[in-house]
Write a protein that holds these residues in place. Structure first.
Motif, PDB file in Angstrom:
ATOM      1  N   ARG A  55       0.834  -1.205   0.000  1.00 46.77           N
ATOM      2  CA  ARG A  55       0.000   0.000   0.000  1.00 46.77           C
ATOM      3  C   ARG A  55       0.866   1.252   0.000  1.00 46.77           C
ATOM      4  O   ARG A  55       0.617   2.195  -0.752  1.00 46.77           O
ATOM      5  CB  ARG A  55      -0.942  -0.008   1.203  1.00 46.77           C
ATOM      6  CG  ARG A  55      -1.832   1.224   1.247  1.00 46.77           C
ATOM      7  CD  ARG A  55      -2.917   1.159   2.272  1.00 46.77           C
ATOM      8  NE  ARG A  55      -2.418   0.815   3.592  1.00 46.77           N
ATOM      9  CZ  ARG A  55      -3.188   0.445   4.594  1.00 46.77           C
ATOM     10  NH1 ARG A  55      -4.495   0.367   4.444  1.00 46.77           N
ATOM     11  NH2 ARG A  55      -2.677   0.146   5.752  1.00 46.77           N
ATOM     12  N   PRO A  60      -1.220  -1.880  -6.388  1.00 47.57           N
ATOM     13  CA  PRO A  60      -2.572  -2.396  -6.162  1.00 47.57           C
ATOM     14  C   PRO A  60      -2.518  -3.883  -5.813  1.00 47.57           C
ATOM     15  O   PRO A  60      -1.694  -4.626  -6.361  1.00 47.57           O
ATOM     16  CB  PRO A  60      -3.278  -2.172  -7.499  1.00 47.57           C
ATOM     17  CG  PRO A  60      -2.221  -1.913  -8.498  1.00 47.57           C
ATOM     18  CD  PRO A  60      -0.985  -1.499  -7.775  1.00 47.57           C
ATOM     19  N   VAL A  62      -4.964  -7.379  -3.909  1.00 44.84           N
ATOM     20  CA  VAL A  62      -6.146  -7.959  -3.277  1.00 44.84           C
ATOM     21  C   VAL A  62      -5.673  -9.056  -2.344  1.00 44.84           C
ATOM     22  O   VAL A  62      -4.588  -9.609  -2.522  1.00 44.84           O
ATOM     23  CB  VAL A  62      -7.154  -8.536  -4.306  1.00 44.84           C
ATOM     24  CG1 VAL A  62      -7.665  -7.451  -5.228  1.00 44.84           C
ATOM     25  CG2 VAL A  62      -6.554  -9.683  -5.091  1.00 44.84           C
ATOM     26  N   VAL A  80      -9.328  -2.545   0.376  1.00 49.27           N
ATOM     27  CA  VAL A  80      -8.745  -3.689  -0.323  1.00 49.27           C
ATOM     28  C   VAL A  80      -9.735  -4.854  -0.281  1.00 49.27           C
ATOM     29  O   VAL A  80     -10.224  -5.225   0.782  1.00 49.27           O
ATOM     30  CB  VAL A  80      -7.403  -4.118   0.312  1.00 49.27           C
ATOM     31  CG1 VAL A  80      -6.844  -5.355  -0.371  1.00 49.27           C
ATOM     32  CG2 VAL A  80      -6.405  -2.959   0.233  1.00 49.27           C
ATOM     33  N   ALA A  99      -8.833  -3.504  -8.475  1.00 52.58           N
ATOM     34  CA  ALA A  99      -7.732  -2.921  -7.705  1.00 52.58           C
ATOM     35  C   ALA A  99      -6.826  -2.093  -8.612  1.00 52.58           C
ATOM     36  O   ALA A  99      -6.268  -1.076  -8.182  1.00 52.58           O
ATOM     37  CB  ALA A  99      -6.937  -4.010  -7.005  1.00 52.58           C
TER      38      ALA A  99
END
Length: 103
Positions: A55, A60, A62, A80, A99
């Motif tokens: 982050r 990006p 998941v 997320v 994302a």
């Protein structure tokens, strides 16, 4: 389901599968990867700090996990998506696309 093949089928050039956090250099992630699929537990260790690094680097990602206690994840990473196991390939692809801003 073969996540590596799923990623390749949807356009990924390079796919790195890590079975342990020591296999991934956190400092290298920001320059090497465009996106990540992160299991909440990897090699018996929590990936929360690793996800925080993603982050911070603007990568990006998941979460894809069978981990049942999602309260910590929702509190720490409200933006997320967590794709719960068992998941379909379509669910995972859609989550990664979202994302990456490609939904």
């Amino acid at each position: 389901m073969d996540v590596e093949q799923l990623c390749r089928d949807h356009g990924a050039d390079e796919v790195v599968i890590a079975r342990d956090l020591t296999e991934v250099d956190g400092r290298e992630v920001a320059t090497r990867f465009d996106a990540a699929i992160v299991d909440l537990m990897l090699g018996g260790a929590s990936t929360i700090d690793f996800a925080s690094g993603l982050r911070a680097a603007g990568i990006p990602f998941v979460f894809a996990s069978g981990y049942s206690d999602v309260d910590e994840i929702k509190a720490s990473f409200p933006d997320v998506r967590l794709v719960g196991k068992p998941y379909s390939g379509e669910d995972l692809v859609q989550a990664v696309a979202a994302a990456c801003g490609r939904a």
